[in-house]
Design a protein around this motif. Structure first.
Motif, PDB file in Angstrom:
ATOM      1  N   GLU B  44       0.835  -1.209   0.000  1.00 46.82           N
ATOM      2  CA  GLU B  44       0.000   0.000   0.000  1.00 46.82           C
ATOM      3  C   GLU B  44       0.866   1.254   0.000  1.00 46.82           C
ATOM      4  OE1 GLU B  44      -2.942  -2.522  -0.108  1.00 46.82           O
ATOM      5  OE2 GLU B  44      -3.288  -0.372  -0.223  1.00 46.82           O
ATOM      6  N   GLU B  45       2.012   1.192  -0.659  1.00 44.81           N
ATOM      7  CA  GLU B  45       2.861   2.378  -0.769  1.00 44.81           C
ATOM      8  C   GLU B  45       3.174   2.652  -2.217  1.00 44.81           C
ATOM      9  OE1 GLU B  45       3.478   4.377   1.520  1.00 44.81           O
ATOM     10  OE2 GLU B  45       2.889   3.183   3.242  1.00 44.81           O
ATOM     11  N   ASP B  46       3.591   3.882  -2.511  1.00 40.83           N
ATOM     12  CA  ASP B  46       3.959   4.216  -3.883  1.00 40.83           C
ATOM     13  C   ASP B  46       5.067   5.257  -3.832  1.00 40.83           C
ATOM     14  OD1 ASP B  46       0.970   6.276  -4.366  1.00 40.83           O
ATOM     15  OD2 ASP B  46       2.628   6.397  -2.945  1.00 40.83           O
ATOM     16  N   HIS B  47       5.218   6.040  -4.891  1.00 41.56           N
ATOM     17  CA  HIS B  47       6.319   6.996  -4.942  1.00 41.56           C
ATOM     18  C   HIS B  47       6.293   7.969  -3.774  1.00 41.56           C
ATOM     19  CE1 HIS B  47       7.265   5.788  -9.013  1.00 41.56           C
ATOM     20  NE2 HIS B  47       6.004   5.914  -9.337  1.00 41.56           N
ATOM     21  N   THR B  48       5.116   8.234  -3.241  1.00 41.55           N
ATOM     22  CA  THR B  48       5.023   9.204  -2.139  1.00 41.55           C
ATOM     23  C   THR B  48       5.994   8.848  -1.032  1.00 41.55           C
ATOM     24  OG1 THR B  48       2.684   9.388  -2.645  1.00 41.55           O
ATOM     25  CG2 THR B  48       3.437  10.333  -0.591  1.00 41.55           C
ATOM     26  N   LEU B  49       5.937   7.606  -0.561  1.00 37.77           N
ATOM     27  CA  LEU B  49       6.867   7.224   0.491  1.00 37.77           C
ATOM     28  C   LEU B  49       8.193   6.778  -0.091  1.00 37.77           C
ATOM     29  CD1 LEU B  49       7.167   6.866   3.518  1.00 37.77           C
ATOM     30  CD2 LEU B  49       6.667   4.481   3.191  1.00 37.77           C
ATOM     31  N   GLY B  50       8.158   6.089  -1.226  1.00 37.94           N
ATOM     32  CA  GLY B  50       9.371   5.490  -1.779  1.00 37.94           C
ATOM     33  C   GLY B  50      10.458   6.512  -2.045  1.00 37.94           C
ATOM     34  N   ASN B  51      10.104   7.579  -2.783  1.00 34.41           N
ATOM     35  CA  ASN B  51      11.111   8.557  -3.159  1.00 34.41           C
ATOM     36  C   ASN B  51      11.619   9.330  -1.954  1.00 34.41           C
ATOM     37  OD1 ASN B  51      12.753   9.808  -4.999  1.00 34.41           O
ATOM     38  ND2 ASN B  51      11.256  11.360  -5.575  1.00 34.41           N
ATOM     39  N   SER B  52      10.693   9.750  -1.073  1.00 38.05           N
ATOM     40  CA  SER B  52      11.145  10.560   0.065  1.00 38.05           C
ATOM     41  C   SER B  52      11.976   9.712   1.029  1.00 38.05           C
ATOM     42  CB  SER B  52       9.969  11.226   0.765  1.00 38.05           C
ATOM     43  OG  SER B  52       8.896  10.347   0.861  1.00 38.05           O
ATOM     44  N   LEU B  53      11.623   8.442   1.188  1.00 43.34           N
ATOM     45  CA  LEU B  53      12.403   7.587   2.080  1.00 43.34           C
ATOM     46  C   LEU B  53      13.781   7.302   1.488  1.00 43.34           C
ATOM     47  CD1 LEU B  53      12.345   6.033   4.664  1.00 43.34           C
ATOM     48  CD2 LEU B  53      11.331   4.120   3.483  1.00 43.34           C
ATOM     49  N   GLN B  70      30.284   5.458   3.900  1.00 42.43           N
ATOM     50  CA  GLN B  70      28.968   5.696   4.464  1.00 42.43           C
ATOM     51  C   GLN B  70      28.328   4.358   4.784  1.00 42.43           C
ATOM     52  OE1 GLN B  70      27.881   8.818   5.060  1.00 42.43           O
ATOM     53  NE2 GLN B  70      29.894   9.447   4.335  1.00 42.43           N
ATOM     54  N   ASP B  71      27.334   4.406   5.665  1.00 46.05           N
ATOM     55  CA  ASP B  71      26.605   3.194   6.017  1.00 46.05           C
ATOM     56  C   ASP B  71      25.981   2.528   4.805  1.00 46.05           C
ATOM     57  OD1 ASP B  71      25.062   3.626   9.299  1.00 46.05           O
ATOM     58  OD2 ASP B  71      26.974   2.809   8.617  1.00 46.05           O
ATOM     59  N   VAL B  72      25.362   3.339   3.999  1.00 51.99           N
ATOM     60  CA  VAL B  72      24.506   2.798   2.948  1.00 51.99           C
ATOM     61  C   VAL B  72      25.252   2.789   1.633  1.00 51.99           C
ATOM     62  CG1 VAL B  72      22.406   3.172   1.645  1.00 51.99           C
ATOM     63  CG2 VAL B  72      22.423   3.576   4.085  1.00 51.99           C
ATOM     64  N   GLU B  73      25.401   1.583   1.050  1.00 50.14           N
ATOM     65  CA  GLU B  73      26.105   1.488  -0.221  1.00 50.14           C
ATOM     66  C   GLU B  73      25.151   1.701  -1.377  1.00 50.14           C
ATOM     67  OE1 GLU B  73      29.197  -1.801  -1.936  1.00 50.14           O
ATOM     68  OE2 GLU B  73      27.274  -2.473  -1.157  1.00 50.14           O
ATOM     69  N   PHE B  74      23.922   1.209  -1.211  1.00 52.70           N
ATOM     70  CA  PHE B  74      22.937   1.326  -2.276  1.00 52.70           C
ATOM     71  C   PHE B  74      21.561   1.461  -1.663  1.00 52.70           C
ATOM     72  CE2 PHE B  74      21.136   0.641  -6.402  1.00 52.70           C
ATOM     73  CZ  PHE B  74      19.931   0.020  -6.150  1.00 52.70           C
ATOM     74  N   CYS B  75      20.763   2.337  -2.242  1.00 50.78           N
ATOM     75  CA  CYS B  75      19.380   2.441  -1.774  1.00 50.78           C
ATOM     76  C   CYS B  75      18.511   2.779  -2.964  1.00 50.78           C
ATOM     77  CB  CYS B  75      19.250   3.518  -0.713  1.00 50.78           C
ATOM     78  SG  CYS B  75      17.571   3.779  -0.205  1.00 50.78           S
ATOM     79  N   GLY B  76      17.493   1.999  -3.208  1.00 50.05           N
ATOM     80  CA  GLY B  76      16.616   2.301  -4.324  1.00 50.05           C
ATOM     81  C   GLY B  76      15.288   1.622  -4.135  1.00 50.05           C
ATOM     82  N   TYR B  77      14.306   2.042  -4.926  1.00 52.24           N
ATOM     83  CA  TYR B  77      12.999   1.394  -4.830  1.00 52.24           C
ATOM     84  C   TYR B  77      12.440   1.228  -6.222  1.00 52.24           C
ATOM     85  CZ  TYR B  77      10.428   5.696  -5.871  1.00 52.24           C
ATOM     86  OH  TYR B  77       9.920   6.813  -6.489  1.00 52.24           O
ATOM     87  N   SER B  78      11.543   0.265  -6.374  1.00 53.06           N
ATOM     88  CA  SER B  78      10.865   0.151  -7.654  1.00 53.06           C
ATOM     89  C   SER B  78       9.431  -0.282  -7.409  1.00 53.06           C
ATOM     90  CB  SER B  78      11.567  -0.863  -8.562  1.00 53.06           C
ATOM     91  OG  SER B  78      11.388  -2.160  -8.059  1.00 53.06           O
ATOM     92  N   ILE B  79       8.570   0.116  -8.314  1.00 48.94           N
ATOM     93  CA  ILE B  79       7.173  -0.284  -8.216  1.00 48.94           C
ATOM     94  C   ILE B  79       7.031  -1.524  -9.091  1.00 48.94           C
ATOM     95  CG2 ILE B  79       4.822   0.464  -8.570  1.00 48.94           C
ATOM     96  CD1 ILE B  79       5.487   2.994  -7.590  1.00 48.94           C
ATOM     97  N   THR B  80       6.660  -2.615  -8.493  1.00 50.05           N
ATOM     98  CA  THR B  80       6.695  -3.903  -9.197  1.00 50.05           C
ATOM     99  C   THR B  80       5.769  -3.885 -10.407  1.00 50.05           C
ATOM    100  OG1 THR B  80       5.080  -4.622  -7.577  1.00 50.05           O
ATOM    101  CG2 THR B  80       7.350  -5.295  -7.235  1.00 50.05           C
ATOM    102  N   HIS B  81       4.556  -3.415 -10.220  1.00 56.32           N
ATOM    103  CA  HIS B  81       3.620  -3.278 -11.344  1.00 56.32           C
ATOM    104  C   HIS B  81       2.637  -2.176 -10.977  1.00 56.32           C
ATOM    105  CE1 HIS B  81       0.433  -4.168 -14.215  1.00 56.32           C
ATOM    106  NE2 HIS B  81       1.342  -4.797 -14.925  1.00 56.32           N
ATOM    107  N   PRO B  82       2.302  -1.314 -11.914  1.00 51.77           N
ATOM    108  CA  PRO B  82       1.444  -0.186 -11.529  1.00 51.77           C
ATOM    109  C   PRO B  82       0.072  -0.582 -11.016  1.00 51.77           C
ATOM    110  CG  PRO B  82       1.864  -0.199 -13.904  1.00 51.77           C
ATOM    111  CD  PRO B  82       2.753  -1.205 -13.308  1.00 51.77           C
TER     112      PRO B  82
END
Lengths: 315, 136
Positions: B44-53, B70-82
């Motif tokens: 129940e999430e989309d770009h609203t939380l994904g991009n800002s997080l 830095q702690d984080v080497e990679f961070c990304g999100y994708s929407i599996t299917h619209p």
């Protein structure tokens, strides 16, 4: 003419509008990208840099500036306003009598889109299994209009306004029927449609509408009728830098390339010199880049963390 | 503008409410024994939380002394299917840091930002209204 920024600062803070493309679009100021800059997240630094300036606020529109925040978060706010802020809207339409030419479902669709003036914070969401609706989650509205012939109409007029009574059904004809204790709780809040002049249907003599509607609380993600804003948009603050002094006839042409009020011609030592006075008014049409002699004298860009937000609401 | 203020409060709720429910249930596809590379499935999430997080986690603090690490080497999100409202949120960390840590601190930071924006906005709206009162 501001002093030119160092190259690195420009990449970090400005989006450059070039002749054929837009450069430096993405945020790159993550820790580790720029040696010598400490970009790690610091709440205190953010609080110090962050500012909101309200420009204009009236009952239909709010315009304000958010400075010092990133696009990801500003966009999240915009998306939440459009899709996740609840409002009340007509959801169930009980048609007892509809002899007009507007079909039931078309009329129901139109009724759903009418904005309702009711504070959604005072209501609960309706349970999915609940068919009836209680006073805590439902507003009941009624629309009861019958069109008749006007006995006092002049003999040979052909104007519907004179011939018929109630032939146009407006949203102002929708009445509130309080359920339970709503009459006491909302005694002074005038619950009903925000605008009274939305045309819903047209009738002729003998046709009538007898409809009861239930309004519930919902969010824009479910259906756009629940969205509280007509539009929620933002743009970045434009920045126009003149790389050289521009005088005389060139200054006049430069002034015409931008929106009115952006560039002013000032009299310096008897010569007409162009000066950027208010870049905020510019719509960034990049007209100046179409003129070969002017395009190398001007640098167009946008300030990356200065958002001019405009939210228009539906009441 | 009652709707504006309601919206800011909702950001606070949205940034903590939905995800807290999802996080306990959906930590899938850890790479073998390495707790540092994790894909979280947030429902129940989309770009609203994904991009800002994603932005907050990329900006997150490093605990290591060395400047470039830095702690984080990679961070990304994708929407599996619209049509499905879920996102795959991937975090890869350095030096054996558990991936849930930057996620937690990113969410906390996001909540702080939203709270601060709300306070500032309400204060400014109040000041604006007070300025308008004597004129009207």
């Amino acid at each position: 003419m501001a002093a030119p920024m160092s190259n690195v600062d420009e990449i970090r803070d400005r989006v450059i509008l070039g002749e054929f493309g837009v450069r430096n679009v993405h945020t790159t100021d993550y820790p580790g990208n720029y040696p010598g800059y400490d970009d790690t997240w610091d709440l205190e630094k953010f609080k110090k840099n962050f500012r909101i300036d309200i420009v204009n606020s009236d009952e239909n529109m709010l315009e304000f500036d958010m400075i010092g925040i990133d696009a990801a978060i500003a966009n999240a706010f915009r998306r939440i306003l459009l899709a996740e802020v609840p409002t009340m809207a007509i959801e169930k339409v009980f048609v007892y009598n509809n002899t007009s030419i507007i079909q039931d479902e078309i009329l129901a669709h139109r009724l759903g889109l009418v904005p309702i003036k009711a504070d959604p914070r005072l209501f609960e969401y309706r349970n999915p299994e609940d068919q009836e609706g209680t006073e805590i989650d439902t507003i009941q509205l009624q629309l009861k209009v019958k069109c008749t012939r006007n006995p006092r109409a002049p003999k040979d007029s052909s104007d519907p306004k004179e011939l018929y009574l109630n032939h146009m059904v407006y949203s102002g004809d929708i009445k509130w029927l309080p359920i339970g204790n709503q009459a006491d709780v909302f005694a002074d809040a005038k619950i009903g449609p925000v605008h009274g002049d939305i045309l819903l249907a047209q009738l002729r003599p003998g046709q009538e509408l007898d409809i009861v509607m239930h309004c519930v609380k919902g969010i824009g993600k479910d259906h756009a009728k629940f969205s509280p804003v007509a539009t929620a948009s933002y743009r970045l603050l434009p920045e126009i830098t003149l790389l050289q002094t521009i005088e005389g006839e060139q200054a006049e042409r430069l002034k015409r390339c931008f929106s009115p009020g952006v560039i002013e011609i000032q009299n310096v030592n008897g010569r007409k010199v162009a000066k950027v006075v208010n870049s905020r008014l510019d719509t960034c049409s990049r007209e100046v880049l179409r003129h070969d002699d002017l395009k190398s004298l001007v640098k167009l860009g946008r300030v990356r963390d200065h958002f001019i937000c405009t939210f228009k609401n539906t009441g | 503008m009652t709707h504006m203020i309601c919206g800011q409060q909702h950001i606070h709720a949205a940034s903590t409410g939905h995800v807290e429910r999802a996080i306990d249930a959906n930590m899938v596809r850890t790479d073998g024994a390495d707790e540092g590379c994790v894909t979280f499935v947030l429902h129940e999430e989309d770009h609203t939380l994904g991009n800002s997080l994603r932005y907050m986690i990329m900006k997150s603090l490093s605990r290591v002394v060395c400047f470039y690490s830095q702690d984080v080497e990679f961070c990304g999100y994708s929407i599996t299917h619209p049509s499905e409202s879920k996102i795959n949120f991937r975090i890869q960390t350095r030096d054996g840091v558990a991936a849930s840590e930057p996620l937690r601190s990113g969410l906390n930071n996001l909540t702080e930002v939203c709270k601060h924006v709300l306070h500032t906005f309400e204060a400014r709206m109040q000041a604006f209204r007070d300025k308008e009162e004597p004129m009207s």
